[in-house]
Design a protein around this motif. Sequence first.
Motif, PDB file in Angstrom:
ATOM      1  N   GLY A 154      31.122  18.307  23.703  1.00 29.00           N
ATOM      2  CA  GLY A 154      30.786  19.503  22.944  1.00 29.00           C
ATOM      3  C   GLY A 154      30.383  19.140  21.530  1.00 29.00           C
ATOM      4  N   PRO A 155      29.689  20.055  20.848  1.00 30.67           N
ATOM      5  CA  PRO A 155      29.450  21.443  21.235  1.00 30.67           C
ATOM      6  C   PRO A 155      28.396  21.649  22.323  1.00 30.67           C
ATOM      7  N   THR A 156      27.477  20.686  22.524  1.00 35.83           N
ATOM      8  CA  THR A 156      26.501  20.758  23.605  1.00 35.83           C
ATOM      9  C   THR A 156      26.668  19.521  24.478  1.00 35.83           C
ATOM     10  N   PRO A 157      27.020  19.674  25.756  1.00 34.89           N
ATOM     11  CA  PRO A 157      27.249  18.509  26.621  1.00 34.89           C
ATOM     12  C   PRO A 157      26.015  17.633  26.741  1.00 34.89           C
ATOM     13  N   GLN A 158      26.243  16.324  26.660  1.00 34.76           N
ATOM     14  CA  GLN A 158      25.175  15.340  26.828  1.00 34.76           C
ATOM     15  C   GLN A 158      25.746  14.128  27.550  1.00 34.76           C
ATOM     16  N   LEU A 159      24.874  13.408  28.255  1.00 33.46           N
ATOM     17  CA  LEU A 159      25.270  12.169  28.916  1.00 33.46           C
ATOM     18  C   LEU A 159      24.087  11.222  28.949  1.00 33.46           C
ATOM     19  N   LEU A 160      24.328   9.956  28.636  1.00 27.80           N
ATOM     20  CA  LEU A 160      23.283   8.951  28.748  1.00 27.80           C
ATOM     21  C   LEU A 160      23.890   7.615  29.151  1.00 27.80           C
ATOM     22  N   LYS A 161      23.089   6.828  29.830  1.00 26.86           N
ATOM     23  CA  LYS A 161      23.494   5.466  30.188  1.00 26.86           C
ATOM     24  C   LYS A 161      23.127   4.553  29.041  1.00 26.86           C
ATOM     25  N   PRO A 168      20.375   7.403  21.029  1.00 22.97           N
ATOM     26  CA  PRO A 168      21.715   7.897  20.688  1.00 22.97           C
ATOM     27  C   PRO A 168      21.872   9.366  21.036  1.00 22.97           C
ATOM     28  N   LEU A 169      23.087   9.773  21.247  1.00 25.33           N
ATOM     29  CA  LEU A 169      23.376  11.180  21.493  1.00 25.33           C
ATOM     30  C   LEU A 169      22.929  12.024  20.302  1.00 25.33           C
ATOM     31  N   SER A 170      22.440  13.221  20.585  1.00 24.81           N
ATOM     32  CA  SER A 170      22.086  14.140  19.501  1.00 24.81           C
ATOM     33  C   SER A 170      23.361  14.538  18.776  1.00 24.81           C
ATOM     34  N   TRP A 189      29.514   0.053  20.669  1.00 23.84           N
ATOM     35  CA  TRP A 189      28.395   1.003  20.631  1.00 23.84           C
ATOM     36  C   TRP A 189      28.660   2.137  19.648  1.00 23.84           C
ATOM     37  N   VAL A 190      29.884   2.604  19.587  1.00 24.72           N
ATOM     38  CA  VAL A 190      30.196   3.729  18.696  1.00 24.72           C
ATOM     39  C   VAL A 190      30.004   3.331  17.239  1.00 24.72           C
ATOM     40  N   THR A 191      30.554   2.188  16.860  1.00 20.18           N
ATOM     41  CA  THR A 191      30.458   1.766  15.461  1.00 20.18           C
ATOM     42  C   THR A 191      29.096   1.164  15.135  1.00 20.18           C
ATOM     43  N   GLY A 192      28.463   0.499  16.106  1.00 21.80           N
ATOM     44  CA  GLY A 192      27.202  -0.189  15.835  1.00 21.80           C
ATOM     45  C   GLY A 192      25.964   0.655  16.029  1.00 21.80           C
ATOM     46  N   THR A 193      26.024   1.654  16.896  1.00 25.11           N
ATOM     47  CA  THR A 193      24.848   2.468  17.215  1.00 25.11           C
ATOM     48  C   THR A 193      25.035   3.933  16.861  1.00 25.11           C
ATOM     49  N   ALA A 197      23.444   6.193  13.559  1.00 23.77           N
ATOM     50  CA  ALA A 197      22.490   7.222  13.953  1.00 23.77           C
ATOM     51  C   ALA A 197      22.926   8.596  13.465  1.00 23.77           C
ATOM     52  N   TRP A 198      24.219   8.837  13.460  1.00 25.40           N
ATOM     53  CA  TRP A 198      24.745  10.122  12.999  1.00 25.40           C
ATOM     54  C   TRP A 198      24.985  10.142  11.491  1.00 25.40           C
ATOM     55  N   GLN A 199      24.775   9.009  10.822  1.00 23.17           N
ATOM     56  CA  GLN A 199      24.938   8.906   9.375  1.00 23.17           C
ATOM     57  C   GLN A 199      26.315   9.397   8.934  1.00 23.17           C
ATOM     58  N   VAL A 200      27.342   8.928   9.643  1.00 14.86           N
ATOM     59  CA  VAL A 200      28.696   9.349   9.302  1.00 14.86           C
ATOM     60  C   VAL A 200      29.083   8.784   7.942  1.00 14.86           C
ATOM     61  N   GLN A 201      29.922   9.528   7.235  1.00 16.41           N
ATOM     62  CA  GLN A 201      30.286   9.172   5.870  1.00 16.41           C
ATOM     63  C   GLN A 201      31.611   8.427   5.784  1.00 16.41           C
TER      64      GLN A 201
END
Length: 288
Positions: A154-161, A168-170, A189-193, A197-201
């Motif tokens: 959520g908030p919008t379900p997504q899935l990718l291989k 990256p996930l939207s 993948w979470v920390t490196g990609t 991509a999400w520009q987390v602060q």
Amino acid sequence: MTSADLVLPPTDQQTPTAAVFQSPATQPLDAALTEMHVLLEQHGHVIVVYPSSVPPALEQRMYAVRAMLESDRIALLKSDLPPLGIAVLVRQLRQLSICDFSAGVVASAARLLAHYIYAGAVLNSVTKLDRVAVSLKSHAKSWVPGSQFAVLAGPTPQLLKIGQNSTPLSGPEFGTQLLLAKGQLQTDWVTGTLAPAWQVQGLQEAALPSDSPRWWGTGKLVEFAAFLPDISVLYQLVASVRRAKCHWCAMELIGDRCGFCSSPLPEPENQSPATGVLNQGTPAHPRS
């Protein structure tokens, strides 16, 4: 809360902790009644947030306690967020509880804030994932050794291989921090990609909630949740929503449903339905 591992550390010295509502297997009914009575006497109102995946016996216990105490000051809020997302939501409600909002506003704010939590996981398999829509093609791919999948609940379900050219996930279009909980899966993948991509602060780590393997269908996972960390932003978000009074229990609320009695807000006559964040679509919020 219904589990101690869903109570995240406070963000500051003012953020209060949370009480844990125990299961019938570990706490007799009379003890549960006494504990809830004490909480009501100390705080006036109690907001219980629990995942939709809790055992039926625990949910029945919560409703039994509220009924036996004959109290309209207990809100039972069920959430479809995955465990780490619920832990984030509870901490945000704890932050708001010390603001000048009424208990009714804080309870009904849970549905609003859930729209701003991007909760997902990286999994080694989606064969047993039944809480997020998964295609037959993805199921087939999960049998390939070494496959990994990024899933957003959520908030919008997504899935990718996940692969060399995977997109990256939207993600959120506003500034967030990312909370990470590692299970039995080796991946960066979470920390490196995802995080770039999400520009987390900011990036934080937490222990993996005990219910996460069951929720996601595998223990080989890394769970994550992007969220609004700033209490001033959360305050402005909640304060910007029109308030109303519940026609059934008279509690103050925001959105279209009371957080305490679950009664929907009647539509005003000769007025179109609301089109706010609680009613449709993915919310928009400026990137800070």
